[in-house]
Design an enzyme around this catalytic site. Sequence first.
Site, PDB file in Angstrom:
ATOM      1  N   HIS A 196      -0.258   2.075  -6.402  1.00 24.37           N
ATOM      2  CA  HIS A 196      -0.314   1.066  -7.350  1.00 24.37           C
ATOM      3  C   HIS A 196      -0.763   1.278  -8.709  1.00 24.37           C
ATOM      4  CE1 HIS A 196      -0.809  -1.332  -3.106  1.00 24.37           C
ATOM      5  NE2 HIS A 196       0.456  -1.305  -3.848  1.00 24.37           N
ATOM      6  N   GLU A 199      -4.349   0.866 -10.440  1.00 23.71           N
ATOM      7  CA  GLU A 199      -5.608   1.452  -9.827  1.00 23.71           C
ATOM      8  C   GLU A 199      -5.863   2.795 -10.102  1.00 23.71           C
ATOM      9  OE1 GLU A 199      -4.330   0.869  -5.639  1.00 23.71           O
ATOM     10  OE2 GLU A 199      -4.076  -1.147  -5.986  1.00 23.71           O
ATOM     11  N   ARG A 254       1.178  -3.430 -11.208  1.00 23.20           N
ATOM     12  CA  ARG A 254       0.724  -2.823  -9.962  1.00 23.20           C
ATOM     13  C   ARG A 254       2.149  -2.520  -9.374  1.00 23.20           C
ATOM     14  NH1 ARG A 254      -1.720  -4.333  -4.775  1.00 23.20           N
ATOM     15  NH2 ARG A 254      -0.491  -4.558  -2.996  1.00 23.20           N
ATOM     16  N   HIS A 324      -6.225   4.527  -3.155  1.00 21.96           N
ATOM     17  CA  HIS A 324      -6.257   3.152  -3.719  1.00 21.96           C
ATOM     18  C   HIS A 324      -7.579   2.598  -4.232  1.00 21.96           C
ATOM     19  CE1 HIS A 324      -2.094   1.854  -2.078  1.00 21.96           C
ATOM     20  NE2 HIS A 324      -2.330   2.764  -1.198  1.00 21.96           N
ATOM     21  N   GLU A 398      -9.788   2.935  -0.026  1.00 17.74           N
ATOM     22  CA  GLU A 398     -10.027   2.034  -1.318  1.00 17.74           C
ATOM     23  C   GLU A 398     -11.103   2.445  -1.844  1.00 17.74           C
ATOM     24  OE1 GLU A 398      -8.069  -0.675  -2.350  1.00 17.74           O
ATOM     25  OE2 GLU A 398      -6.545  -1.033  -0.760  1.00 17.74           O
TER      26      GLU A 398
HETATM   27 ZN   LIG Z   1      -3.488  -0.273  -3.974  1.00 20.86          ZN
END
Ligand SMILES: [Zn+2]
Length: 437
Positions: A196, A199, A254, A324, A398
């Site tokens: 993405h 990020e 994104r 991410h 994340e």
């Molecule tokens: Zn992501």
Amino acid sequence: MKFLGKSRSQTAAFLPLCLFLLKILQPGHSHLYSNRYAGDKVIRLIPNTEEDVNALKKIYHQLKVDLWQPSSISHVSEGTVTDVHIPQNCSWILLAFLQEANIQYKILIDDLQEALEKGSSLQTQRSRRSLIEYNYEVYHSLEEIQNWMHHLNKSYTGFIHMFSIGKSYEGRSLFVLKLGRSRSYKRAVWIDCGIHAREWVGPAFCQWFVKEVLLTYRSDPTMRKMFNHLYFYVMPVFNVDGYHFSWTNDRFWRKTRSKNSRSRCRGVDANRNWKVKWCDEGASMHPCDDTYCGPFPESEPEVKAVANFLRKHRKHIKAYLSFHAYAQMLLYPYSYKYATIPNFSCVETAAYKAVNALRSVYGVRYRYGPASSTLYVSSGSSMDWAYKNGIPYTFAFELRDTGHFGFLLPEGLIKPTCIETMLAVKNITIHLLKKCP
Ligand SMILES: [Zn+2]
Ligand SMILES: *[C@@H]1O[C@H](CO)[C@@H](O)[C@H](O)[C@H]1NC(C)=O
Ligand SMILES: *[C@@H]1O[C@H](CO)[C@@H](O)[C@H](O)[C@H]1NC(C)=O
Ligand SMILES: *[C@@H]1O[C@H](CO)[C@@H](O)[C@H](O)[C@H]1NC(C)=O
Ligand SMILES: *[C@@H]1O[C@H](CO)[C@@H](O)[C@H](O)[C@H]1NC(C)=O
């Protein structure tokens, strides 16, 4: 932070004044992204009732705000922490609406342009440096990252090998670094960052990881153990077109940048485009949505290239790690359904130890668990696909934070984020090497 509670009429009354002030106060120097985020806000709201949820969905579709968390409006339900980026010219409508509907909210970022420019104050002081002096505590453009990779490939022959696994939609090379002394190891770990585009801490972590390996693989016993048994494939920027676009045009982009034959909206969510329950729950069929699954599985050349590579090497790739942001979570399959994987306890133990190791540095807490129940259900993800294709241990991180800065994690936090994450990655790797089948 306190919740705001101005009445609607007050807000409306102040409106002309606000717009007027904004116009005069534009400073004279040049702005990043042509000042397009001036006056934009990021707000957090938590709908309490089903009524709130429905009201939010309605206004979301009308105003086309940019959802930061969760990734799709379909995931918003009662009690879901919802972060939205609202353009300056829409903010009064939305805030007035929220007040009228009596939905509580708080402002996370009051002026996004200001936050953006504050966070990147280091950018102007940057110059080209050698690897040792290379600054790993700033965000780097795609060009800088690719130059860095070329430099490593030249300077560490015998330990680092750089190669391309294909081309992106816009024709950029999809570069991967293979780390490890040239012996015929049996097993490998795959790491990718930047699926993405917005990020940014992801690619920063991939670069940090490589740097740490180079600095410590001879001296640090854990690293030595890792590199005595494994190769690491590192893809610092998966979605190269999107990442580039997030530097040049839209900081909060994104998706990929592919064109769509049926719509003016571009791009596909590269983490919904994999052939595992493709385009089912948690993915969108609409090209304008941020979780658009694409016209067919592996429609995106970036996804196809990585899938081909993993298919070809799945026999010896033991683990798949994808980076991410933001949420502070360590996730494992399944993402597409509520169910536990076989050998769940081994993976769960690895995750538990990894988040503890991570927390031991600065006390930062990560949640961990199956992605479906810990984050939300999403189909067509790389992690599930890798798992289904025979890679037994697959995780998605994340990284920081939980919404205070969101995608605009300041450069000053790159170092602590990477230091703690490094421990988690080492811990997982060792655990899987030792104890798991
Ligand atoms: Zn992501
Ligand atoms: C806000 O500005 C954008 C671009 O300038 C425009 O497309 C949009 O219609 C505006 N929205 C409102 C509610 O005025
Ligand atoms: C990396 O270096 C090797 C020579 O050591 C070279 O053959 C290869 O083409 C280089 N990779 C890239 C992507 O330039
Ligand atoms: C992994 O983390 C645990 C704590 O969660 C710790 O006891 C263990 O020593 C760590 N292992 C490695 C190899 O870092
Ligand atoms: C689960 O573990 C067993 C050995 O304990 C192994 O044979 C099997 O392949 C593992 N299954 C998966 C899906 O990793």
